[in-house]
Design an enzyme around this catalytic site. Sequence first.
Site, PDB file in Angstrom:
ATOM      1  N   ASP A  99       0.850  -1.195   0.000  1.00  0.00           N
ATOM      2  CA  ASP A  99       0.000   0.000   0.000  1.00  0.00           C
ATOM      3  C   ASP A  99       0.886   1.245   0.000  1.00  0.00           C
ATOM      4  O   ASP A  99       1.564   1.543   0.976  1.00  0.00           O
ATOM      5  CB  ASP A  99      -0.896   0.006   1.250  1.00  0.00           C
ATOM      6  CG  ASP A  99      -1.869   1.175   1.237  1.00  0.00           C
ATOM      7  OD1 ASP A  99      -2.969   1.008   0.679  1.00  0.00           O
ATOM      8  OD2 ASP A  99      -1.523   2.257   1.758  1.00  0.00           O
ATOM      9  N   TYR A 115       3.341   9.669  -0.380  1.00  0.00           N
ATOM     10  CA  TYR A 115       4.431   9.079   0.411  1.00  0.00           C
ATOM     11  C   TYR A 115       5.803   9.265  -0.250  1.00  0.00           C
ATOM     12  O   TYR A 115       6.825   8.966   0.372  1.00  0.00           O
ATOM     13  CB  TYR A 115       4.192   7.579   0.656  1.00  0.00           C
ATOM     14  CG  TYR A 115       2.858   7.223   1.282  1.00  0.00           C
ATOM     15  CD1 TYR A 115       2.053   8.195   1.899  1.00  0.00           C
ATOM     16  CD2 TYR A 115       2.379   5.921   1.258  1.00  0.00           C
ATOM     17  CE1 TYR A 115       0.829   7.869   2.441  1.00  0.00           C
ATOM     18  CE2 TYR A 115       1.142   5.591   1.815  1.00  0.00           C
ATOM     19  CZ  TYR A 115       0.371   6.569   2.392  1.00  0.00           C
ATOM     20  OH  TYR A 115      -0.854   6.237   2.935  1.00  0.00           O
ATOM     21  N   LYS A 136      -2.528   5.939  -4.442  1.00  0.00           N
ATOM     22  CA  LYS A 136      -3.614   6.887  -4.163  1.00  0.00           C
ATOM     23  C   LYS A 136      -3.357   8.224  -4.835  1.00  0.00           C
ATOM     24  O   LYS A 136      -2.200   8.666  -4.928  1.00  0.00           O
ATOM     25  CB  LYS A 136      -3.759   7.106  -2.648  1.00  0.00           C
ATOM     26  CG  LYS A 136      -3.735   5.816  -1.849  1.00  0.00           C
ATOM     27  CD  LYS A 136      -3.935   5.997  -0.369  1.00  0.00           C
ATOM     28  CE  LYS A 136      -3.590   4.715   0.370  1.00  0.00           C
ATOM     29  NZ  LYS A 136      -2.157   4.585   0.725  1.00  0.00           N
ATOM     30  N   HIS A 165      -7.305   9.778  -2.242  1.00  0.00           N
ATOM     31  CA  HIS A 165      -6.687   9.713  -0.912  1.00  0.00           C
ATOM     32  C   HIS A 165      -7.557  10.364   0.181  1.00  0.00           C
ATOM     33  O   HIS A 165      -7.705   9.817   1.265  1.00  0.00           O
ATOM     34  CB  HIS A 165      -5.298  10.368  -0.962  1.00  0.00           C
ATOM     35  CG  HIS A 165      -4.346   9.832   0.051  1.00  0.00           C
ATOM     36  ND1 HIS A 165      -3.003   9.647  -0.213  1.00  0.00           N
ATOM     37  CD2 HIS A 165      -4.505   9.437   1.342  1.00  0.00           C
ATOM     38  CE1 HIS A 165      -2.407   9.164   0.869  1.00  0.00           C
ATOM     39  NE2 HIS A 165      -3.293   9.033   1.815  1.00  0.00           N
ATOM     40  N   SER A 225       6.233  -1.196   9.160  1.00  0.00           N
ATOM     41  CA  SER A 225       7.419  -1.254  10.017  1.00  0.00           C
ATOM     42  C   SER A 225       8.624  -1.393   9.107  1.00  0.00           C
ATOM     43  O   SER A 225       8.528  -1.993   8.036  1.00  0.00           O
ATOM     44  CB  SER A 225       7.351  -2.448  10.973  1.00  0.00           C
ATOM     45  OG  SER A 225       8.576  -2.573  11.654  1.00  0.00           O
ATOM     46  N   VAL A 226       9.753  -0.839   9.521  1.00  0.00           N
ATOM     47  CA  VAL A 226      10.986  -1.063   8.754  1.00  0.00           C
ATOM     48  C   VAL A 226      11.904  -2.016   9.510  1.00  0.00           C
ATOM     49  O   VAL A 226      13.031  -2.259   9.101  1.00  0.00           O
ATOM     50  CB  VAL A 226      11.734   0.264   8.438  1.00  0.00           C
ATOM     51  CG1 VAL A 226      10.941   1.091   7.440  1.00  0.00           C
ATOM     52  CG2 VAL A 226      12.017   1.058   9.707  1.00  0.00           C
ATOM     53  N   ARG A 276       9.719  -7.196  13.176  1.00  0.00           N
ATOM     54  CA  ARG A 276       8.316  -6.776  13.334  1.00  0.00           C
ATOM     55  C   ARG A 276       7.510  -7.067  12.076  1.00  0.00           C
ATOM     56  O   ARG A 276       6.335  -7.431  12.154  1.00  0.00           O
ATOM     57  CB  ARG A 276       8.250  -5.284  13.654  1.00  0.00           C
ATOM     58  CG  ARG A 276       8.675  -4.973  15.064  1.00  0.00           C
ATOM     59  CD  ARG A 276       8.674  -3.478  15.301  1.00  0.00           C
ATOM     60  NE  ARG A 276       8.912  -3.162  16.698  1.00  0.00           N
ATOM     61  CZ  ARG A 276       9.044  -1.933  17.164  1.00  0.00           C
ATOM     62  NH1 ARG A 276       8.953  -0.895  16.332  1.00  0.00           N
ATOM     63  NH2 ARG A 276       9.255  -1.710  18.428  1.00  0.00           N
ATOM     64  N   ASN A 313       4.248  -9.330  12.270  1.00  0.00           N
ATOM     65  CA  ASN A 313       2.942  -8.855  11.804  1.00  0.00           C
ATOM     66  C   ASN A 313       2.333  -9.794  10.762  1.00  0.00           C
ATOM     67  O   ASN A 313       1.126  -9.764  10.525  1.00  0.00           O
ATOM     68  CB  ASN A 313       3.058  -7.442  11.217  1.00  0.00           C
ATOM     69  CG  ASN A 313       3.452  -6.414  12.260  1.00  0.00           C
ATOM     70  OD1 ASN A 313       3.376  -6.681  13.461  1.00  0.00           O
ATOM     71  ND2 ASN A 313       3.882  -5.239  11.816  1.00  0.00           N
TER      72      ASN A 313
HETATM   73  P1  NAD Z   1       0.513   1.532  11.926  1.00  0.00           P
HETATM   74  O1  NAD Z   1      -0.692   1.444  12.801  1.00  0.00           O
HETATM   75  O2  NAD Z   1       0.783   0.469  10.948  1.00  0.00           O
HETATM   76  O3  NAD Z   1       1.744   1.710  12.920  1.00  0.00           O
HETATM   77  C1  NAD Z   1       3.049   1.888  12.465  1.00  0.00           C
HETATM   78  C2  NAD Z   1       3.956   2.103  13.655  1.00  0.00           C
HETATM   79  O4  NAD Z   1       3.879   0.990  14.530  1.00  0.00           O
HETATM   80  C3  NAD Z   1       5.411   2.243  13.259  1.00  0.00           C
HETATM   81  O5  NAD Z   1       5.981   3.255  14.044  1.00  0.00           O
HETATM   82  C4  NAD Z   1       6.036   0.914  13.596  1.00  0.00           C
HETATM   83  O6  NAD Z   1       7.355   1.031  14.015  1.00  0.00           O
HETATM   84  C5  NAD Z   1       5.163   0.405  14.720  1.00  0.00           C
HETATM   85  N1  NAD Z   1       5.011  -1.071  14.621  1.00  0.00           N
HETATM   86  C6  NAD Z   1       4.653  -1.785  13.527  1.00  0.00           C
HETATM   87  N2  NAD Z   1       4.628  -3.096  13.809  1.00  0.00           N
HETATM   88  C7  NAD Z   1       4.976  -3.214  15.108  1.00  0.00           C
HETATM   89  C8  NAD Z   1       5.128  -4.317  15.988  1.00  0.00           C
HETATM   90  N3  NAD Z   1       4.910  -5.565  15.560  1.00  0.00           N
HETATM   91  N4  NAD Z   1       5.493  -4.073  17.268  1.00  0.00           N
HETATM   92  C9  NAD Z   1       5.693  -2.815  17.713  1.00  0.00           C
HETATM   93  N5  NAD Z   1       5.571  -1.725  16.941  1.00  0.00           N
HETATM   94  C10 NAD Z   1       5.217  -1.913  15.639  1.00  0.00           C
HETATM   95  O7  NAD Z   1       0.456   2.977  11.253  1.00  0.00           O
HETATM   96  P2  NAD Z   1       0.572   3.601   9.809  1.00  0.00           P
HETATM   97  O8  NAD Z   1       1.884   3.382   9.189  1.00  0.00           O
HETATM   98  O9  NAD Z   1       0.103   5.000   9.960  1.00  0.00           O
HETATM   99  O10 NAD Z   1      -0.534   2.821   8.953  1.00  0.00           O
HETATM  100  C11 NAD Z   1      -0.261   1.675   8.161  1.00  0.00           C
HETATM  101  C12 NAD Z   1      -0.437   1.992   6.709  1.00  0.00           C
HETATM  102  O11 NAD Z   1      -1.728   2.534   6.450  1.00  0.00           O
HETATM  103  C13 NAD Z   1       0.517   3.077   6.167  1.00  0.00           C
HETATM  104  O12 NAD Z   1       1.830   2.621   6.001  1.00  0.00           O
HETATM  105  C14 NAD Z   1      -0.188   3.452   4.891  1.00  0.00           C
HETATM  106  O13 NAD Z   1       0.056   2.475   3.904  1.00  0.00           O
HETATM  107  C15 NAD Z   1      -1.655   3.434   5.337  1.00  0.00           C
HETATM  108  N6  NAD Z   1      -2.145   4.773   5.727  1.00  0.00           N
HETATM  109  C16 NAD Z   1      -3.110   5.359   4.970  1.00  0.00           C
HETATM  110  C17 NAD Z   1      -3.605   6.603   5.293  1.00  0.00           C
HETATM  111  C18 NAD Z   1      -4.678   7.214   4.445  1.00  0.00           C
HETATM  112  O14 NAD Z   1      -5.016   8.386   4.636  1.00  0.00           O
HETATM  113  N7  NAD Z   1      -5.249   6.497   3.510  1.00  0.00           N
HETATM  114  C19 NAD Z   1      -3.121   7.287   6.413  1.00  0.00           C
HETATM  115  C20 NAD Z   1      -2.136   6.668   7.196  1.00  0.00           C
HETATM  116  C21 NAD Z   1      -1.682   5.410   6.853  1.00  0.00           C
END
Ligand code: NAD
Length: 278
Positions: free
Chosen positions: A46, A51, A76, A109, A232-233, A237, A241
């Site tokens: 995604d 981005y 998007k 978006h 996550s990078v 994790r 996930n």
């Molecule tokens: P997320 O809820 O996926 O959280 C990401 C954060 O959680 C990161 O800081 C990461 O280090 C941490 N994390 C991930 N896995 C973990 C684990 N197993 N243990 C501990 N910490 C962990 O938040 P996000 O990135 O905002 O959302 C996911 C995806 O949703 C985005 O990458 C993007 O593709 C999408 N997104 C879309 C919109 C939109 O407006 N359409 C907005 C925000 C995000």
Amino acid sequence: MVAVPDITLNNGVTIPQLGFGVYQVPPKETAAAVRTALDIGYRHIDTAEMYRNEAEVGRAIHESGIDPAEIFVTSKLNNGFHAYDAALSAFEDTMTRLGLPRLDLFLIHWPLPTVSDYTETWRALEKLYQDGRVRAIGVSNFQIAHLRKLHAETEIPPAVNQIELHPYLTQEPLRAFDEEHGIATEAWSPIAQGAVLSDPTVIEMASRYDRTAAQVVLRWHIQLGNIVFPKSVTPARVKENFEIFDFELTDADVSLISGLNKDARTGPDPDTFDYLAT
Ligand code: NAD
């Protein structure tokens, strides 16, 4: 490896229920992060023009040696391109950066109801779909009123609605509306960018299932039928996930997590969000 289930969209196209999100992944780190995800088994990425890492997503796909047709890619339309012609040309720019012949899913978006007319934007996405440039079209951050307007004034119903959704923002009415109208719900920030991982209920449940807090929350999404793509990078994790298909929460525990709702957004309110003012 346990297979990721597919969700069938309202036009018959299937999408893996779990993907990998790349919001806030710096372009320099994106290709490696996507390669890690693909190596682990993710087949759904995604991304978005916003981005600034579409090119790196495309590069990772091409360098992976996996047939690109096996990887479901979403991008998007960014907020500055809502006019009909601007949307069409922004799509072509996205495709050039991704280096793909056809996109799986293209989303508006944000609806930006105070800035522009998203029905005009939607007509551009309908054209891309009718021309076979994209396999499915959908929206992101659309509220019930926005979806009703699209239904009333345009032809093709959205295949998905990607919204902020996690245990602190469960979005029950919007999820129910999506379901009644054949729209698949995608949950962005599925773990609230980490905020729900320290919740005592989630921590207690994680210890009871011998899983991590992230796995328990992602599993909750899966059992509700949401499509998720945590970001996550950190390779460990990313792997963690992915490992959420070999256990199941009881209905009572699903309800317990749903009960954590406090209608708390981490992102902007779609009714008022105006990117020009931020
Ligand atoms: P997320 O809820 O996926 O959280 C990401 C954060 O959680 C990161 O800081 C990461 O280090 C941490 N994390 C991930 N896995 C973990 C684990 N197993 N243990 C501990 N910490 C962990 O938040 P996000 O990135 O905002 O959302 C996911 C995806 O949703 C985005 O990458 C993007 O593709 C999408 N997104 C879309 C919109 C939109 O407006 N359409 C907005 C925000 C995000």
